[in-house]
Design a protein around this motif. Structure first.
Motif, mmCIF file in Angstrom:
data_model
loop_
_atom_site.group_PDB
_atom_site.id
_atom_site.type_symbol
_atom_site.label_atom_id
_atom_site.label_comp_id
_atom_site.label_asym_id
_atom_site.label_seq_id
_atom_site.Cartn_x
_atom_site.Cartn_y
_atom_site.Cartn_z
ATOM 1 N N TYR A 206 0.825 -1.205 0.000
ATOM 2 C CA TYR A 206 0.000 0.000 0.000
ATOM 3 C C TYR A 206 0.865 1.262 0.000
ATOM 4 O O TYR A 206 0.501 2.287 -0.589
ATOM 5 C CB TYR A 206 -0.946 -0.001 1.192
ATOM 6 N N LEU A 207 2.024 1.197 0.644
ATOM 7 C CA LEU A 207 2.927 2.338 0.643
ATOM 8 C C LEU A 207 3.415 2.635 -0.768
ATOM 9 O O LEU A 207 3.461 3.798 -1.198
ATOM 10 C CB LEU A 207 4.121 2.072 1.571
ATOM 11 N N ASP A 208 3.770 1.584 -1.512
ATOM 12 C CA ASP A 208 4.205 1.782 -2.897
ATOM 13 C C ASP A 208 3.095 2.401 -3.746
ATOM 14 O O ASP A 208 3.354 3.262 -4.600
ATOM 15 C CB ASP A 208 4.641 0.441 -3.496
ATOM 16 N N MET A 209 1.840 1.969 -3.513
ATOM 17 C CA MET A 209 0.724 2.532 -4.260
ATOM 18 C C MET A 209 0.537 4.016 -3.946
ATOM 19 O O MET A 209 0.290 4.835 -4.844
ATOM 20 C CB MET A 209 -0.554 1.746 -3.939
ATOM 21 N N GLU A 210 0.675 4.370 -2.673
ATOM 22 C CA GLU A 210 0.524 5.765 -2.279
ATOM 23 C C GLU A 210 1.640 6.632 -2.855
ATOM 24 O O GLU A 210 1.424 7.801 -3.200
ATOM 25 C CB GLU A 210 0.494 5.886 -0.753
ATOM 26 N N ARG A 211 2.850 6.073 -2.953
ATOM 27 C CA ARG A 211 3.968 6.833 -3.509
ATOM 28 C C ARG A 211 3.739 7.195 -4.974
ATOM 29 O O ARG A 211 4.276 8.196 -5.462
ATOM 30 C CB ARG A 211 5.258 6.028 -3.369
ATOM 31 N N GLU A 212 2.990 6.359 -5.683
ATOM 32 C CA GLU A 212 2.697 6.646 -7.079
ATOM 33 C C GLU A 212 1.763 7.840 -7.225
ATOM 34 O O GLU A 212 1.715 8.482 -8.288
ATOM 35 C CB GLU A 212 2.074 5.415 -7.742
ATOM 36 N N GLN A 213 1.032 8.148 -6.153
ATOM 37 C CA GLN A 213 0.056 9.237 -6.219
ATOM 38 C C GLN A 213 0.480 10.462 -5.424
ATOM 39 O O GLN A 213 -0.098 11.542 -5.582
ATOM 40 C CB GLN A 213 -1.302 8.750 -5.692
ATOM 41 N N SER A 214 1.488 10.332 -4.583
ATOM 42 C CA SER A 214 1.875 11.451 -3.727
ATOM 43 C C SER A 214 3.357 11.346 -3.388
ATOM 44 O O SER A 214 3.926 10.247 -3.340
ATOM 45 C CB SER A 214 1.049 11.442 -2.437
ATOM 46 N N ASP A 215 3.986 12.496 -3.168
ATOM 47 C CA ASP A 215 5.388 12.524 -2.738
ATOM 48 C C ASP A 215 5.502 13.140 -1.347
ATOM 49 O O ASP A 215 6.496 13.772 -1.006
ATOM 50 C CB ASP A 215 6.246 13.297 -3.736
ATOM 51 N N SER A 216 4.477 12.933 -0.549
ATOM 52 C CA SER A 216 4.436 13.491 0.794
ATOM 53 C C SER A 216 5.602 12.981 1.651
ATOM 54 O O SER A 216 5.976 11.806 1.580
ATOM 55 C CB SER A 216 3.106 13.113 1.472
ATOM 56 N N GLU A 217 6.178 13.878 2.445
ATOM 57 C CA GLU A 217 7.253 13.481 3.356
ATOM 58 C C GLU A 217 6.750 12.483 4.397
ATOM 59 O O GLU A 217 7.532 11.714 4.949
ATOM 60 C CB GLU A 217 7.825 14.713 4.052
ATOM 61 N N LEU B 4 5.043 9.910 3.850
ATOM 62 C CA LEU B 4 5.223 8.553 3.336
ATOM 63 C C LEU B 4 6.637 8.059 3.601
ATOM 64 O O LEU B 4 6.846 6.864 3.848
ATOM 65 C CB LEU B 4 4.915 8.515 1.833
ATOM 66 N N GLU B 5 7.610 8.956 3.549
ATOM 67 C CA GLU B 5 8.988 8.557 3.846
ATOM 68 C C GLU B 5 9.142 8.198 5.313
ATOM 69 O O GLU B 5 9.902 7.300 5.667
ATOM 70 C CB GLU B 5 9.954 9.686 3.469
ATOM 71 N N THR B 6 8.388 8.889 6.168
ATOM 72 C CA THR B 6 8.401 8.543 7.590
ATOM 73 C C THR B 6 7.831 7.144 7.798
ATOM 74 O O THR B 6 8.368 6.346 8.584
ATOM 75 C CB THR B 6 7.576 9.564 8.396
ATOM 76 N N VAL B 7 6.751 6.839 7.072
ATOM 77 C CA VAL B 7 6.161 5.496 7.144
ATOM 78 C C VAL B 7 7.153 4.461 6.630
ATOM 79 O O VAL B 7 7.315 3.386 7.228
ATOM 80 C CB VAL B 7 4.848 5.441 6.323
ATOM 81 N N ALA B 8 7.837 4.777 5.524
ATOM 82 C CA ALA B 8 8.814 3.848 4.951
ATOM 83 C C ALA B 8 9.941 3.561 5.934
ATOM 84 O O ALA B 8 10.372 2.409 6.097
ATOM 85 C CB ALA B 8 9.370 4.415 3.643
ATOM 86 N N ASP B 9 10.424 4.608 6.605
ATOM 87 C CA ASP B 9 11.490 4.415 7.601
ATOM 88 C C ASP B 9 11.025 3.511 8.729
ATOM 89 O O ASP B 9 11.775 2.651 9.213
ATOM 90 C CB ASP B 9 11.931 5.770 8.159
#
Length: 264
Positions: free
Chosen positions: A75-86, A88-93
């Motif tokens: 789901y994180l990868d899907m959200e990255r395709e639609q947004s470049d919100s910081e 999301l990077e916090t979630v990825a970390d």
């Protein structure tokens, strides 16, 4: 051979025997002895049951935690395709840290198991191989010993890799690491010229989850201790001669160089 004797209490015994032959090579009798091994067998059974529990724990961690993490990654990868919100990077970390924690927990569980087979290994070979497996940065290694010890080569390599990473992490990227033999005990040490370990932390650092690094998991030294104890060795933290940190591993079995015919 080993066998049980059943009665009011169960006993385990071990028998050793060999044929005695005459000058023509004919077996004329069998000689041997039998001794009780009940206590040893009980320890083996307890260790086997402990290892089975650890394996079940590892399987639960691997399956039940990795599956929802994989869903979250997707789901994180899907959200990255639609947004470049910081955010999301916090979630990825956070997800990456959870993956790391799972890997470390699995290692901790499995490395605490009994070492069932040891072979003669050249200490310098294991040390240099472990050194080449890590990011050395600007650190340097000093070792000058050709002794052979009895150990599980792969797990001993993990000990050195973790000790080297720990030295670089806490001693700085230009730290000098020395591996050598102990003078007064059967063992070896790994020391560095970085920061010393505070006296009140020398025992605590081996506890699972203890770390002074906000990015660390606190499993590295706990894994080292588990592997060392699985060999029936001991490890202690002390001060290096040059003021840094030093780890001494004792109770090691050395191999008589004259009895070794090959190096695995």
């Amino acid at each position: 051979m080993e066998y049980r004797i059943l009665g009011e209490t169960t006993k385990w015994v071990e028998s050793h025997a060999e044929p005695i032959v005459d000058e023509t090579g004919t077996v004329v009798r069998i000689a041997g002895f039998t001794h009780e091994i009940t206590e040893r067998k009980q320890r083996e059974i307890e260790l086997r049951e402990k290892n089975e529990r650890l394996e079940r724990f590892a399987s639960i961690v691997s399956h039940d935690l990795r599956n929802p993490l994989s869903v979250a990654d997707g789901y994180l990868d899907m959200e990255r395709e639609q947004s470049d919100s910081e955010n999301l990077e916090t979630v990825a970390d956070a997800l990456n840290r959870m993956h790391t924690l799972i890997d470390e927990m699995l290692t901790l569980a499995r490395e605490g198991q009994e070492v069932t087979e040891t072979k003669p290994v050249l200490l310098e070979t294991v040390v240099r191989s472990s050194w080449n497996n890590i990011d050395q940065q600007n650190a340097s290694l000093r070792i000058d010993t050709n002794v052979q010890i009895k150990a599980d080569r792969i797990r001993l390599g993990q000990v050195f890799e973790n000790l080297f990473r720990n030295a670089i992490e806490h001693g700085g990227e230009s730290v000098t690491i020395t591996v050598d033999m102990l003078d007064s005990e059967a063992g070896f040490y790994v020391e560095n010229d970085g920061e010393p370990i505070p006296d009140d932390k020398k025992e605590e650092i081996f506890e699972t989850g203890y770390t002074t690094n906000t990015e660390g998991t606190g499993f590295g030294l706990a894994i080292i201790k588990r592997i060392v104890e699985a060999h029936d060795w001991q490890i202690r933290a002390t001060d290096a001669h040059d003021g840094g940190a030093r780890f001494e591993i004792t109770g090691v079995d050395f191999v008589d160089q004259h009895t070794v015919t090959s190096q695995p």
